[in-house]
Design a protein around this motif. Structure first.
Motif, PDB file in Angstrom:
ATOM      1  N   GLY A  94       0.939  -1.097  -0.468  1.00 37.72           N
ATOM      2  CA  GLY A  94       0.046  -0.208   0.368  1.00 37.72           C
ATOM      3  C   GLY A  94       0.837   0.605  -0.320  1.00 37.72           C
ATOM      4  N   CYS A  95       1.758   1.245   0.565  1.00 32.45           N
ATOM      5  CA  CYS A  95       3.120   2.387   0.763  1.00 32.45           C
ATOM      6  C   CYS A  95       3.715   2.584  -0.331  1.00 32.45           C
ATOM      7  N   LEU A  96       3.872   1.622  -1.084  1.00 28.71           N
ATOM      8  CA  LEU A  96       4.271   1.355  -2.746  1.00 28.71           C
ATOM      9  C   LEU A  96       3.957   2.025  -3.867  1.00 28.71           C
ATOM     10  N   ARG A  97       2.572   2.099  -3.166  1.00 28.06           N
ATOM     11  CA  ARG A  97       1.369   2.364  -4.617  1.00 28.06           C
ATOM     12  C   ARG A  97       1.288   3.776  -4.416  1.00 28.06           C
ATOM     13  N   ARG A  98       0.923   3.894  -2.907  1.00 22.84           N
ATOM     14  CA  ARG A  98       1.214   5.677  -2.505  1.00 22.84           C
ATOM     15  C   ARG A  98       2.426   6.154  -2.961  1.00 22.84           C
ATOM     16  N   HIS A  99       3.435   5.829  -3.109  1.00 25.42           N
ATOM     17  CA  HIS A  99       4.348   6.350  -3.037  1.00 25.42           C
ATOM     18  C   HIS A  99       5.577   6.069  -4.887  1.00 25.42           C
ATOM     19  N   ALA A 106       8.914   3.890   0.034  1.00 21.20           N
ATOM     20  CA  ALA A 106       7.949   3.284   0.823  1.00 21.20           C
ATOM     21  C   ALA A 106       8.591   2.888   2.150  1.00 21.20           C
ATOM     22  N   LEU A 107       9.821   2.350   1.735  1.00 15.89           N
ATOM     23  CA  LEU A 107      10.587   1.965   2.475  1.00 15.89           C
ATOM     24  C   LEU A 107      10.740   2.668   4.201  1.00 15.89           C
ATOM     25  N   HIS A 108      10.888   4.493   3.133  1.00 10.27           N
ATOM     26  CA  HIS A 108      11.020   4.851   4.782  1.00 10.27           C
ATOM     27  C   HIS A 108       9.758   4.634   5.646  1.00 10.27           C
ATOM     28  N   GLU A 109       8.385   4.588   5.126  1.00 14.59           N
ATOM     29  CA  GLU A 109       7.098   4.731   5.920  1.00 14.59           C
ATOM     30  C   GLU A 109       7.519   3.495   6.686  1.00 14.59           C
ATOM     31  N   LYS A 139      -2.156   2.421   7.615  1.00 13.58           N
ATOM     32  CA  LYS A 139      -2.376   3.214   7.536  1.00 13.58           C
ATOM     33  C   LYS A 139      -1.817   4.500   6.906  1.00 13.58           C
ATOM     34  N   ARG A 140      -0.202   4.096   6.753  1.00 16.54           N
ATOM     35  CA  ARG A 140       0.186   5.404   5.384  1.00 16.54           C
ATOM     36  C   ARG A 140       0.266   4.629   4.183  1.00 16.54           C
ATOM     37  N   GLY A 141      -0.110   3.775   4.135  1.00 13.81           N
ATOM     38  CA  GLY A 141      -0.416   3.517   2.450  1.00 13.81           C
ATOM     39  C   GLY A 141      -1.697   4.412   2.224  1.00 13.81           C
ATOM     40  N   LYS A 142      -2.600   4.618   3.407  1.00 12.43           N
ATOM     41  CA  LYS A 142      -3.577   5.079   2.308  1.00 12.43           C
ATOM     42  C   LYS A 142      -3.591   6.739   2.206  1.00 12.43           C
ATOM     43  N   HIS A 143      -2.546   7.543   3.206  1.00  8.80           N
ATOM     44  CA  HIS A 143      -2.906   8.489   2.782  1.00  8.80           C
ATOM     45  C   HIS A 143      -2.325   8.584   2.087  1.00  8.80           C
TER      46      HIS A 143
END
Length: 143
Positions: A94-99, A106-109, A139-143
Motif C-alpha cells: 500500500g505504501c509502495l502504491r502511494r509513493h 515506501a521503505l521509509h514509511e 494507515k500510511r499506505g492509505k494517505h
C-alpha cells in the motif's frame, strides 16, 4: 539468537561498504547491507572514516544515527522477505502504491512506523506491538 553489540553492528556496515567499494566477495547479508548504504549517499563519507565506530549521534543535537537508520532498514528487509509480522508485506505494498512505486520512499514509511513502535514499547515497558506496527503501516499506505 544473535545479539551483536553496538560496535559489531557498526563494524558490519563499515566492513560491508568497504568490501563493496573494493569489489571483494560479500556474503548475502553483507551484500544487502552494502546496497542499503549505497541507497544512502549521505552516509558514505562517514562509513569510510576509521573512527565512525566510536562516534556518538545525539538526537538532541538534531543528529540522525546512520547506523540505527541502516539497521532498521535491514530489519525491514528481513520482515518483508518473510512477511513477519504477518501482513507487513501487503501493508508495505500500500505504501509502495502511494509513493508511485518509489521503493525507498515506501521503505521509509515502514522505518518511521517501526521507529514509533519501538519507541512506544520502550516508553511503556511493554513488548513491541506487532499488530499496531502493521496497522500504522497500513494507515500510511492509505494517505
Amino acid at each position: 539468537m544473535f545479539n551483536p553489540s553496538r560496535d559489531q553492528v557498526r563494524q558490519f556496515f563499515i566492513e560491508s561498504w568497504r568490501k563493496h567499494r573494493e569489489k571483494e566477495t560479500l556474503s548475502q547479508m553483507e551484500d544487502i547491507a552494502a546496497e542499503l548504504v549505497f541507497q544512502h549517499p549521505e552516509y558514505h563519507a562517514l562509513l569510510e572514516h576509521p573512527d565512525a565506530v566510536e562516534r556518538d549521534f545525539a538526537p538532541e543535537d538534531g543528529q540522525i544515527n546512520p547506523f540505527l537508520h541502516l539497521s532498521l532498514h535491514l530489519a525491514i528487509h528481513e520482515q518483508l522477505s518473510i512477511d513477519q509480522p504477518p501482513g507487513i508485506r501487503s501493508a508495505y505494498d500500500g505504501c509502495l502504491r502511494r509513493h508511485g512505486d518509489d521503493r525507498h520512499a515506501a521503505l521509509h514509511e515502514l522505518l518511521e512506523a517501526l521507529g514509533e513502535t519501538l519507541f512506544e514499547a520502550q516508553r511503556s515497558g511493554k513488548p513491541l506491538d506487532a499488530l499496531a506496527y502493521v496497522e500504522n503501516v497500513r494507515k500510511r499506505g492509505k494517505h
